[in-house]
Design a protein around this motif. Structure first.
Motif, PDB file in Angstrom:
ATOM      1  N   THR A   7       0.845  -1.192   0.000  1.00 30.15           N
ATOM      2  CA  THR A   7       0.000   0.000   0.000  1.00 30.15           C
ATOM      3  C   THR A   7       0.882   1.243   0.000  1.00 30.15           C
ATOM      4  O   THR A   7       2.030   1.214   0.452  1.00 30.15           O
ATOM      5  CB  THR A   7      -0.920   0.051   1.236  1.00 30.15           C
ATOM      6  OG1 THR A   7      -0.105   0.209   2.401  1.00 30.15           O
ATOM      7  CG2 THR A   7      -1.775  -1.193   1.354  1.00 30.15           C
ATOM      8  N   THR A   8       0.336   2.333  -0.491  1.00 30.90           N
ATOM      9  CA  THR A   8       1.061   3.594  -0.501  1.00 30.90           C
ATOM     10  C   THR A   8       1.420   4.009   0.924  1.00 30.90           C
ATOM     11  O   THR A   8       2.535   4.464   1.196  1.00 30.90           O
ATOM     12  CB  THR A   8       0.235   4.686  -1.201  1.00 30.90           C
ATOM     13  OG1 THR A   8      -0.049   4.245  -2.535  1.00 30.90           O
ATOM     14  CG2 THR A   8       0.980   6.000  -1.263  1.00 30.90           C
ATOM     15  N   ALA A   9       0.489   3.825   1.850  1.00 35.68           N
ATOM     16  CA  ALA A   9       0.746   4.186   3.249  1.00 35.68           C
ATOM     17  C   ALA A   9       1.900   3.370   3.831  1.00 35.68           C
ATOM     18  O   ALA A   9       2.770   3.909   4.525  1.00 35.68           O
ATOM     19  CB  ALA A   9      -0.519   3.984   4.082  1.00 35.68           C
ATOM     20  N   GLU A  10       1.931   2.072   3.536  1.00 37.27           N
ATOM     21  CA  GLU A  10       3.010   1.204   4.004  1.00 37.27           C
ATOM     22  C   GLU A  10       4.347   1.648   3.390  1.00 37.27           C
ATOM     23  O   GLU A  10       5.379   1.674   4.062  1.00 37.27           O
ATOM     24  CB  GLU A  10       2.710  -0.255   3.642  1.00 37.27           C
ATOM     25  CG  GLU A  10       3.767  -1.240   4.053  1.00 37.27           C
ATOM     26  CD  GLU A  10       3.809  -1.524   5.549  1.00 37.27           C
ATOM     27  OE1 GLU A  10       4.743  -2.217   5.959  1.00 37.27           O
ATOM     28  OE2 GLU A  10       2.935  -1.060   6.303  1.00 37.27           O
ATOM     29  N   PHE A  15       9.803   3.713   3.949  1.00 32.63           N
ATOM     30  CA  PHE A  15      10.403   4.119   2.685  1.00 32.63           C
ATOM     31  C   PHE A  15      11.763   3.482   2.439  1.00 32.63           C
ATOM     32  O   PHE A  15      12.045   2.973   1.357  1.00 32.63           O
ATOM     33  CB  PHE A  15      10.527   5.649   2.603  1.00 32.63           C
ATOM     34  CG  PHE A  15      11.214   6.102   1.357  1.00 32.63           C
ATOM     35  CD1 PHE A  15      10.534   6.146   0.153  1.00 32.63           C
ATOM     36  CD2 PHE A  15      12.551   6.466   1.386  1.00 32.63           C
ATOM     37  CE1 PHE A  15      11.174   6.547  -1.009  1.00 32.63           C
ATOM     38  CE2 PHE A  15      13.195   6.880   0.228  1.00 32.63           C
ATOM     39  CZ  PHE A  15      12.503   6.915  -0.967  1.00 32.63           C
ATOM     40  N   GLY A  16      12.637   3.504   3.430  1.00 31.50           N
ATOM     41  CA  GLY A  16      13.992   2.974   3.251  1.00 31.50           C
ATOM     42  C   GLY A  16      13.997   1.526   2.813  1.00 31.50           C
ATOM     43  O   GLY A  16      14.733   1.144   1.890  1.00 31.50           O
ATOM     44  N   ARG A  17      13.192   0.693   3.462  1.00 34.90           N
ATOM     45  CA  ARG A  17      13.129  -0.729   3.119  1.00 34.90           C
ATOM     46  C   ARG A  17      12.628  -0.915   1.691  1.00 34.90           C
ATOM     47  O   ARG A  17      13.221  -1.649   0.900  1.00 34.90           O
ATOM     48  CB  ARG A  17      12.205  -1.473   4.085  1.00 34.90           C
ATOM     49  CG  ARG A  17      12.029  -2.926   3.680  1.00 34.90           C
ATOM     50  CD  ARG A  17      11.059  -3.749   4.477  1.00 34.90           C
ATOM     51  NE  ARG A  17      10.422  -3.097   5.585  1.00 34.90           N
ATOM     52  CZ  ARG A  17       9.264  -3.483   6.090  1.00 34.90           C
ATOM     53  NH1 ARG A  17       8.623  -4.502   5.591  1.00 34.90           N
ATOM     54  NH2 ARG A  17       8.728  -2.853   7.105  1.00 34.90           N
ATOM     55  N   TYR A  18      11.536  -0.239   1.352  1.00 32.15           N
ATOM     56  CA  TYR A  18      10.945  -0.427   0.026  1.00 32.15           C
ATOM     57  C   TYR A  18      11.776   0.231  -1.066  1.00 32.15           C
ATOM     58  O   TYR A  18      11.789  -0.224  -2.210  1.00 32.15           O
ATOM     59  CB  TYR A  18       9.498   0.052   0.007  1.00 32.15           C
ATOM     60  CG  TYR A  18       8.623  -0.814   0.885  1.00 32.15           C
ATOM     61  CD1 TYR A  18       8.564  -2.185   0.698  1.00 32.15           C
ATOM     62  CD2 TYR A  18       7.891  -0.270   1.928  1.00 32.15           C
ATOM     63  CE1 TYR A  18       7.797  -2.996   1.503  1.00 32.15           C
ATOM     64  CE2 TYR A  18       7.098  -1.073   2.740  1.00 32.15           C
ATOM     65  CZ  TYR A  18       7.057  -2.435   2.519  1.00 32.15           C
ATOM     66  OH  TYR A  18       6.287  -3.233   3.325  1.00 32.15           O
ATOM     67  N   HIS A  19      12.489   1.290  -0.718  1.00 33.92           N
ATOM     68  CA  HIS A  19      13.416   1.906  -1.666  1.00 33.92           C
ATOM     69  C   HIS A  19      14.454   0.870  -2.090  1.00 33.92           C
ATOM     70  O   HIS A  19      14.732   0.703  -3.284  1.00 33.92           O
ATOM     71  CB  HIS A  19      14.080   3.121  -0.996  1.00 33.92           C
ATOM     72  CG  HIS A  19      15.169   3.739  -1.800  1.00 33.92           C
ATOM     73  ND1 HIS A  19      16.470   3.290  -1.745  1.00 33.92           N
ATOM     74  CD2 HIS A  19      15.140   4.766  -2.681  1.00 33.92           C
ATOM     75  CE1 HIS A  19      17.206   4.020  -2.559  1.00 33.92           C
ATOM     76  NE2 HIS A  19      16.425   4.927  -3.139  1.00 33.92           N
ATOM     77  N   ASP A  20      15.015   0.163  -1.122  1.00 37.21           N
ATOM     78  CA  ASP A  20      16.015  -0.865  -1.422  1.00 37.21           C
ATOM     79  C   ASP A  20      15.411  -2.013  -2.220  1.00 37.21           C
ATOM     80  O   ASP A  20      16.040  -2.531  -3.148  1.00 37.21           O
ATOM     81  CB  ASP A  20      16.647  -1.386  -0.128  1.00 37.21           C
ATOM     82  CG  ASP A  20      17.488  -0.332   0.571  1.00 37.21           C
ATOM     83  OD1 ASP A  20      17.849   0.678  -0.077  1.00 37.21           O
ATOM     84  OD2 ASP A  20      17.761  -0.511   1.770  1.00 37.21           O
ATOM     85  N   GLU A  21      14.192  -2.432  -1.871  1.00 35.22           N
ATOM     86  CA  GLU A  21      13.530  -3.512  -2.602  1.00 35.22           C
ATOM     87  C   GLU A  21      13.268  -3.126  -4.052  1.00 35.22           C
ATOM     88  O   GLU A  21      13.449  -3.937  -4.954  1.00 35.22           O
ATOM     89  CB  GLU A  21      12.215  -3.909  -1.936  1.00 35.22           C
ATOM     90  CG  GLU A  21      12.397  -4.723  -0.691  1.00 35.22           C
ATOM     91  CD  GLU A  21      11.076  -5.238  -0.149  1.00 35.22           C
ATOM     92  OE1 GLU A  21      10.124  -5.439  -0.940  1.00 35.22           O
ATOM     93  OE2 GLU A  21      10.993  -5.444   1.077  1.00 35.22           O
ATOM     94  N   ALA A  22      12.843  -1.899  -4.281  1.00 41.59           N
ATOM     95  CA  ALA A  22      12.518  -1.444  -5.636  1.00 41.59           C
ATOM     96  C   ALA A  22      13.769  -1.360  -6.517  1.00 41.59           C
ATOM     97  O   ALA A  22      13.654  -1.414  -7.741  1.00 41.59           O
ATOM     98  CB  ALA A  22      11.815  -0.088  -5.581  1.00 41.59           C
TER      99      ALA A  22
END
Length: 85
Positions: A7-10, A15-22
């Protein structure tokens, strides 16, 4: 492409975790349960936008080396995620 979805909220909260995943694989952001955006690495974006016409079809021997390696890498990644029994 079977990319990860959050989700956008998650995404905002972590942000840092998902930035690395992306940076490793595209990440779909959802809003109200529907896909809204896709976050992907700058390298992937550059490769996608510098290929010319994305609808172009190539014969097996005509595929440009950079596109061929991109396709093979994605197939390898998907095979590793979903091994055949």
């Amino acid at each position: 492409m079977a990319d990860r979805s959050v989700t956008t909220a998650e995404f905002i909260r972590h942000f840092g975790r998902y930035h690395d995943e992306a940076r490793q694989a595209p990440l779909t952001l959802t809003k109200h349960g529907r896909p809204s955006l896709v976050v992907l690495s700058a390298d992937t974006y550059r490769r996608l936008t510098t290929q010319g016409d994305p609808r172009r079809a190539y014969a097996a021997g005509e595929t440009p080396p950079d596109l061929s390696s991109l396709i093979v890498a994605e197939l390898d990644r998907q095979s590793a995620e979903h091994p055949q029994d």
